[in-house]
Design an enzyme around this catalytic site. Sequence first.
Site, PDB file in Angstrom:
ATOM      1  N   GLU A  15       0.856  -1.189   0.000  1.00  0.00           N
ATOM      2  CA  GLU A  15       0.000   0.000   0.000  1.00  0.00           C
ATOM      3  C   GLU A  15       0.886   1.230   0.000  1.00  0.00           C
ATOM      4  O   GLU A  15       1.764   1.386   0.848  1.00  0.00           O
ATOM      5  CB  GLU A  15      -0.959   0.038   1.184  1.00  0.00           C
ATOM      6  CG  GLU A  15      -1.869   1.265   1.119  1.00  0.00           C
ATOM      7  CD  GLU A  15      -3.103   1.193   1.996  1.00  0.00           C
ATOM      8  OE1 GLU A  15      -3.775   2.236   2.155  1.00  0.00           O
ATOM      9  OE2 GLU A  15      -3.407   0.104   2.522  1.00  0.00           O
ATOM     10  N   GLU A  43       4.816   5.123   3.617  1.00  0.00           N
ATOM     11  CA  GLU A  43       4.183   6.396   3.960  1.00  0.00           C
ATOM     12  C   GLU A  43       5.259   7.401   4.402  1.00  0.00           C
ATOM     13  O   GLU A  43       6.019   7.115   5.327  1.00  0.00           O
ATOM     14  CB  GLU A  43       3.160   6.181   5.084  1.00  0.00           C
ATOM     15  CG  GLU A  43       2.567   7.439   5.669  1.00  0.00           C
ATOM     16  CD  GLU A  43       1.812   8.260   4.643  1.00  0.00           C
ATOM     17  OE1 GLU A  43       2.184   9.437   4.444  1.00  0.00           O
ATOM     18  OE2 GLU A  43       0.855   7.722   4.034  1.00  0.00           O
ATOM     19  N   ASP A  59       9.883   7.542   0.883  1.00  0.00           N
ATOM     20  CA  ASP A  59       9.452   7.520  -0.512  1.00  0.00           C
ATOM     21  C   ASP A  59       9.328   6.079  -0.991  1.00  0.00           C
ATOM     22  O   ASP A  59      10.290   5.305  -0.942  1.00  0.00           O
ATOM     23  CB  ASP A  59      10.484   8.269  -1.353  1.00  0.00           C
ATOM     24  CG  ASP A  59      10.005   8.561  -2.765  1.00  0.00           C
ATOM     25  OD1 ASP A  59       9.193   7.783  -3.298  1.00  0.00           O
ATOM     26  OD2 ASP A  59      10.453   9.578  -3.335  1.00  0.00           O
ATOM     27  N   ASP A  91      -2.358  12.337  -2.748  1.00  0.00           N
ATOM     28  CA  ASP A  91      -2.447  13.789  -2.884  1.00  0.00           C
ATOM     29  C   ASP A  91      -2.693  14.114  -4.355  1.00  0.00           C
ATOM     30  O   ASP A  91      -1.884  13.753  -5.220  1.00  0.00           O
ATOM     31  CB  ASP A  91      -1.141  14.436  -2.414  1.00  0.00           C
ATOM     32  CG  ASP A  91      -1.280  15.942  -2.227  1.00  0.00           C
ATOM     33  OD1 ASP A  91      -2.026  16.575  -3.019  1.00  0.00           O
ATOM     34  OD2 ASP A  91      -0.660  16.484  -1.305  1.00  0.00           O
ATOM     35  N   LYS A 113      -3.821  21.779  -8.674  1.00  0.00           N
ATOM     36  CA  LYS A 113      -3.501  22.945  -9.497  1.00  0.00           C
ATOM     37  C   LYS A 113      -2.574  22.545 -10.641  1.00  0.00           C
ATOM     38  O   LYS A 113      -1.623  21.800 -10.435  1.00  0.00           O
ATOM     39  CB  LYS A 113      -2.843  24.014  -8.637  1.00  0.00           C
ATOM     40  CG  LYS A 113      -3.743  24.564  -7.529  1.00  0.00           C
ATOM     41  CD  LYS A 113      -3.029  25.624  -6.716  1.00  0.00           C
ATOM     42  CE  LYS A 113      -3.950  26.161  -5.616  1.00  0.00           C
ATOM     43  NZ  LYS A 113      -3.274  27.178  -4.779  1.00  0.00           N
ATOM     44  N   THR A 164     -12.724   4.513   5.194  1.00  0.00           N
ATOM     45  CA  THR A 164     -11.729   5.220   6.005  1.00  0.00           C
ATOM     46  C   THR A 164     -12.233   6.601   6.381  1.00  0.00           C
ATOM     47  O   THR A 164     -13.177   7.128   5.779  1.00  0.00           O
ATOM     48  CB  THR A 164     -10.407   5.365   5.246  1.00  0.00           C
ATOM     49  OG1 THR A 164     -10.596   6.252   4.127  1.00  0.00           O
ATOM     50  CG2 THR A 164      -9.923   4.004   4.732  1.00  0.00           C
ATOM     51  N   ARG A 165     -11.593   7.190   7.361  1.00  0.00           N
ATOM     52  CA  ARG A 165     -11.975   8.542   7.780  1.00  0.00           C
ATOM     53  C   ARG A 165     -11.766   9.542   6.658  1.00  0.00           C
ATOM     54  O   ARG A 165     -12.560  10.463   6.464  1.00  0.00           O
ATOM     55  CB  ARG A 165     -11.165   8.937   9.022  1.00  0.00           C
ATOM     56  CG  ARG A 165     -11.675   8.315  10.314  1.00  0.00           C
ATOM     57  CD  ARG A 165     -10.788   8.628  11.480  1.00  0.00           C
ATOM     58  NE  ARG A 165      -9.503   7.921  11.365  1.00  0.00           N
ATOM     59  CZ  ARG A 165      -8.508   8.053  12.221  1.00  0.00           C
ATOM     60  NH1 ARG A 165      -8.632   8.849  13.257  1.00  0.00           N
ATOM     61  NH2 ARG A 165      -7.383   7.372  12.050  1.00  0.00           N
ATOM     62  N   TYR A 166     -10.693   9.366   5.888  1.00  0.00           N
ATOM     63  CA  TYR A 166     -10.451  10.283   4.788  1.00  0.00           C
ATOM     64  C   TYR A 166     -11.551  10.154   3.739  1.00  0.00           C
ATOM     65  O   TYR A 166     -12.036  11.143   3.202  1.00  0.00           O
ATOM     66  CB  TYR A 166      -9.100  10.018   4.131  1.00  0.00           C
ATOM     67  CG  TYR A 166      -8.797  11.013   3.040  1.00  0.00           C
ATOM     68  CD1 TYR A 166      -8.163  12.206   3.331  1.00  0.00           C
ATOM     69  CD2 TYR A 166      -9.197  10.774   1.727  1.00  0.00           C
ATOM     70  CE1 TYR A 166      -7.919  13.146   2.324  1.00  0.00           C
ATOM     71  CE2 TYR A 166      -8.966  11.691   0.721  1.00  0.00           C
ATOM     72  CZ  TYR A 166      -8.317  12.880   1.027  1.00  0.00           C
ATOM     73  OH  TYR A 166      -8.100  13.800   0.044  1.00  0.00           O
ATOM     74  N   GLU A 167     -11.967   8.929   3.449  1.00  0.00           N
ATOM     75  CA  GLU A 167     -13.028   8.713   2.478  1.00  0.00           C
ATOM     76  C   GLU A 167     -14.315   9.377   2.937  1.00  0.00           C
ATOM     77  O   GLU A 167     -15.011  10.032   2.142  1.00  0.00           O
ATOM     78  CB  GLU A 167     -13.254   7.215   2.268  1.00  0.00           C
ATOM     79  CG  GLU A 167     -14.325   6.916   1.240  1.00  0.00           C
ATOM     80  CD  GLU A 167     -14.641   5.443   1.144  1.00  0.00           C
ATOM     81  OE1 GLU A 167     -15.102   5.018   0.092  1.00  0.00           O
ATOM     82  OE2 GLU A 167     -14.430   4.726   2.138  1.00  0.00           O
TER      83      GLU A 167
END
Length: 217
Positions: free
Chosen positions: A63, A88, A115, A137, A141, A211-214
């Site tokens: 992941e 991560e 990385d 991410d 822009k 997930t919380r982000y979702e």
Amino acid sequence: MATDTPHKQRNPERRRLWGRAQGRPLSAHQARLVKTLLPKLAISLTPERLMAGLEHYGALSLEIGFGGAEHLLHQARENPGHGFIGAEPFLNGVAKALAGIDKDNLENLRLHHGDVRQVLDILPAASLQNIYILYPDPWPKPRHFKRRLIRGEFIKSLHKALKPGGNLYFASDIPSYVDWTLSRVLAHTGFNWAANSANDWLTPYPNWPSTRYEAKA
């Protein structure tokens, strides 16, 4: 294109792909785990020792950018016979993964704080059954598009690491990034898009842990 160093000339896509490396201060418990548990679970960036502790698992998944680690921990709990690597760069995410590993005594999970390309560079070819890239991410822009993770050389690295018939999972709440990713991955020609209808790619795969982000997205 920058031409100030030979390294950048050889690796035009080698740029930092994330923002902050740490957010709010870690709790005392998290800080202790980073100091004591992370060294035991951190993968070695040497080819001969990369798989240390994961050799006996029947399948291996990676992941990339696991965030709060909800999905990574869920997969490791639900598939104890399957090995997992989580990469991560954000220290707070690594600390959350460590807390979950410690709480559930998970033995099939290794971490890389940094990385993911450092891992992909030395990962044996055709070694992964699954690669997960969930809500990376988006750098929405146009002037930041060069920072997006999904780019030509990176896609080649993903394809090389996957076993024949392996799966690449991608999710984003930014439609333009979904289009960006799909067009570039399919342009590689080594991938097949499994969707036959809109429901196939709008509906999460079985046993998907929200997930919380979702939820926030």
